[in-house]
Motif scaffolding. Structure first.
Motif, PDB file in Angstrom:
ATOM      1  N   GLY A  90       0.817  -1.201   0.000  1.00 52.85           N
ATOM      2  CA  GLY A  90       0.000   0.000   0.000  1.00 52.85           C
ATOM      3  C   GLY A  90       0.855   1.257   0.000  1.00 52.85           C
ATOM      4  N   LEU A 145      -5.357  -4.402  -1.074  1.00 46.64           N
ATOM      5  CA  LEU A 145      -6.154  -3.249  -0.653  1.00 46.64           C
ATOM      6  C   LEU A 145      -7.443  -3.112  -1.467  1.00 46.64           C
ATOM      7  CD1 LEU A 145      -3.401  -0.662   0.195  1.00 46.64           C
ATOM      8  CD2 LEU A 145      -5.188  -1.485   1.716  1.00 46.64           C
ATOM      9  N   THR A 161      -6.188   2.909   2.025  1.00 45.28           N
ATOM     10  CA  THR A 161      -4.777   3.114   2.350  1.00 45.28           C
ATOM     11  C   THR A 161      -4.621   4.156   3.453  1.00 45.28           C
ATOM     12  OG1 THR A 161      -4.132   2.572   0.094  1.00 45.28           O
ATOM     13  CG2 THR A 161      -2.522   3.770   1.408  1.00 45.28           C
TER      14      THR A 161
END
Length: 185
Positions: A90, A145, A161
């Motif tokens: 991320g 993610l 994130t």
């Protein structure tokens, strides 16, 4: 070792010595790049190990053509691998616990409550269900993610994130507070 054929021959006849020479010449460049882009020395070692495996597999193939120096080629592979790793994480570099934190953990007494959970999970529990779900999904279950954003109903990956970063900072803050209190006593 300037031509593809001579490199291939050196790897086939004296692999260990050739790879050692390549490692000594190139690893410092890779380590510097990884550390300048949020990684640790251990991250650099991991990336370079993967790089050498990729390089070796390609270099011993008869179709391999080297159009740059070996070091340039390896640094290029390493940069791509590190970029992928940052994307997987991320794009947020992880920080290691300092020596001080490690010593406090080793000296800590077992919980009086007698449960077997890891102490960090106790702190994760205190963050709330949403942060707990997010951090466990990302770090423990290693979900991408994109999947986490969909599962936890974030508008987009960027929102997930940012929230992951905020949750991680809250976790670090609570652990640091406990460590500071333990050191003050």
């Amino acid at each position: 070792m300037h031509t593809s054929a001579s490199l291939r021959q050196a790897l086939r006849t004296n692999r260990e010595q050739t790879l050692t020479q390549i490692y000594q010449r190139t690893f410092p460049l890779v380590r510097r790049h990884v550390q300048q882009h949020g990684g640790s020395a251990q991250d650099a070692k991991d990336v370079f190990q993967d790089t050498l495996v990729i390089f070796y597999e390609k270099a011993v193939a008869d179709s391999f053509v080297l159009s740059s120096s070996v070091s340039t080629y390896l640094v290029g592979i390493s940069r791509n691998l590190w970029r992928r790793e940052l994307s997987r994480r991320g794009q947020l570099p992880l920080t290691d616990l300092s020596e001080e934190h490690t010593q406090v953990q080793e000296e800590a007494e077992p919980s009086a409550e007698g449960h077997d959970s890891l102490p960090v999970l106790d702190y994760v529990e205190q963050l709330g269900e949403r942060c707990k779900s997010l951090l466990l999904a990302f770090y423990y279950f290693q979900q991408p993610l994109e999947q986490i954003a969909g599962t936890l109903n974030y508008g987009n990956i960027r929102s997930a994130t940012v929230q992951k970063f905020k949750c991680l900072e809250r976790l670090r803050k609570s652990v640091r507070a406990v460590v500071a209190n333990a050191l003050a006593q």
